[in-house]
Scaffold this motif. Sequence first.
Motif, mmCIF file in Angstrom:
data_model
loop_
_atom_site.group_PDB
_atom_site.id
_atom_site.type_symbol
_atom_site.label_atom_id
_atom_site.label_comp_id
_atom_site.label_asym_id
_atom_site.label_seq_id
_atom_site.Cartn_x
_atom_site.Cartn_y
_atom_site.Cartn_z
ATOM 1 N N PHE A 65 1.870 6.892 -6.903
ATOM 2 C CA PHE A 65 0.750 7.679 -7.413
ATOM 3 C C PHE A 65 0.996 9.169 -7.204
ATOM 4 N N THR A 66 1.426 9.547 -6.008
ATOM 5 C CA THR A 66 1.597 10.967 -5.715
ATOM 6 C C THR A 66 2.776 11.565 -6.476
ATOM 7 N N TRP A 67 3.893 10.803 -6.592
ATOM 8 C CA TRP A 67 5.008 11.406 -7.329
ATOM 9 C C TRP A 67 4.685 11.492 -8.820
ATOM 10 N N LEU A 72 -0.279 -2.048 -6.294
ATOM 11 C CA LEU A 72 -1.313 -2.286 -5.278
ATOM 12 C C LEU A 72 -1.930 -3.662 -5.432
ATOM 13 N N ALA A 127 2.535 1.918 -3.403
ATOM 14 C CA ALA A 127 1.528 2.368 -4.369
ATOM 15 C C ALA A 127 1.190 3.838 -4.149
ATOM 16 N N ARG A 128 1.047 4.237 -2.886
ATOM 17 C CA ARG A 128 0.764 5.641 -2.572
ATOM 18 C C ARG A 128 1.891 6.547 -3.030
ATOM 19 N N ILE A 129 3.136 6.119 -2.765
ATOM 20 C CA ILE A 129 4.290 6.916 -3.158
ATOM 21 C C ILE A 129 4.301 7.128 -4.667
ATOM 22 N N ALA A 142 1.333 2.438 -10.163
ATOM 23 C CA ALA A 142 0.823 2.428 -8.793
ATOM 24 C C ALA A 142 -0.325 1.437 -8.645
ATOM 25 N N ARG A 173 0.817 -1.213 0.000
ATOM 26 C CA ARG A 173 0.000 0.000 0.000
ATOM 27 C C ARG A 173 0.856 1.270 0.000
ATOM 28 N N TRP A 174 1.957 1.244 0.755
ATOM 29 C CA TRP A 174 2.755 2.457 0.876
ATOM 30 C C TRP A 174 3.506 2.762 -0.414
ATOM 31 N N ALA A 191 6.693 13.540 -1.870
ATOM 32 C CA ALA A 191 5.930 12.409 -2.394
ATOM 33 C C ALA A 191 6.774 11.146 -2.474
#
Length: 425
Positions: free
Chosen positions: A72-74, A177, A68-70, A173, A65-66, A100
């Motif tokens: 997506f935001t970058w 996930l 994937a978050r990284i 991302a 999860r972490w 990010a």
Amino acid sequence: MPLLGLMYLIAYIDRQNISYAKLQMVGSLGLSETAYGLGASLFFLGYFLFEVPANVFLEKVGARRWFARIMFTWGIVTILLGFTTSTAMFYTLRFLLGVAEAGFFPGVLFAMTLWFPQAHRARMIGWFMIASAFANAIGAAIGGALLELDGIWGLQGWQWVFLATGLPAVILAVIVLRILPDGPATAPWLSPEQKTWLTRTIESERADGGHADHGNPFAALLDKRVLMLAGVYIAFPLSAYGLSYWLPTVVKSFGVSNLANGFINIIPWIITAAALWWVPRHAARTGASGNALTWHVVGPGLIAAVALALSVVLPGAAVKFACLCVAAAGTFSAQPVFWSMPGSFLKGASAAAGIAAINSVGNLGGFIAQNVVPFIRDQTQSNLVPMFFLSACLAVGCALMFIVLTALRRDAARRAVPVGAARPA
């Protein structure tokens, strides 16, 4: 490893795309070399401030999860960089890109302490870091080509650089996930027997090797071993980012087109990939401990320092470029063996925090390089004189690295002696 490598390849392209966008972006936004350098360097400030909390959070929520978050935001921030209209916006988005991405590289290093026994770790880190070399090579090829799209759909070439390199991160991302396991326990390709063997092997290493789990993970930031490694590591990112961000500008000064610049810049990163493959394997064959470990970090760094200096003083564009190729290979190939060390004395959340602290402090070298290198360029009007600065920093860093790694080796030997036994002098 292939998925982690692909993630790092995209991450590194999104870090380095600014070096190609710069060739048009500076003129488009009316930036000086120094102002550009400050904006590019703000990535490392955001990275520094948020890396340790990000890695501790990863240890809590899991890699899948972490990561994937990284990504997506970058990816979103990279795309937004393509619509930069002012210096202030450029500065803000570069800082947010660092925020990010904070936690990705040290997060992978922490994940490797869960997946690979110590004897295999340097080679796996080498495989992972090969992605950075390929990222530079691919980024060089596509960066130069994307600049040639100038004017299509009303967008400038530098805008296409950001748009085309940010979108893959957003797409990947979703894939991460869905398919990335949080650890060996959830890996579908491992049998129960393999999972048991891997867990027992790693736990045995932790029990026998003086691993520290500080309870409060942030206490790892005060571990003297973490502080020493963080202090001496800074020279390597400083020279690596100073070289890789500036290399397209150096090659451009040889009088080549944007497209040719991109393809020429593939060469040093192919050589770097080969060095990243060979150095950790040579360390493993010769015994990645004691003096062998130390020299597989310090040796490549010293070679790179000499090559950087020679790139300024030796005549001829081809010779200068060859020196920069050697410098890139030495700077990057020193790092896999170095990064195998923190996992040898930290575990759990302390490993997550300690690795992140070393990387975040070390990456301040990127902040320094991105400000000092353009400043020297503005003062001297030379694209190559800044290489003297990188060479000096790397030489000093290697000398200090030798001292610190020797001290840590002796400390590990003392900790490995059973209680009541005679300790080595």
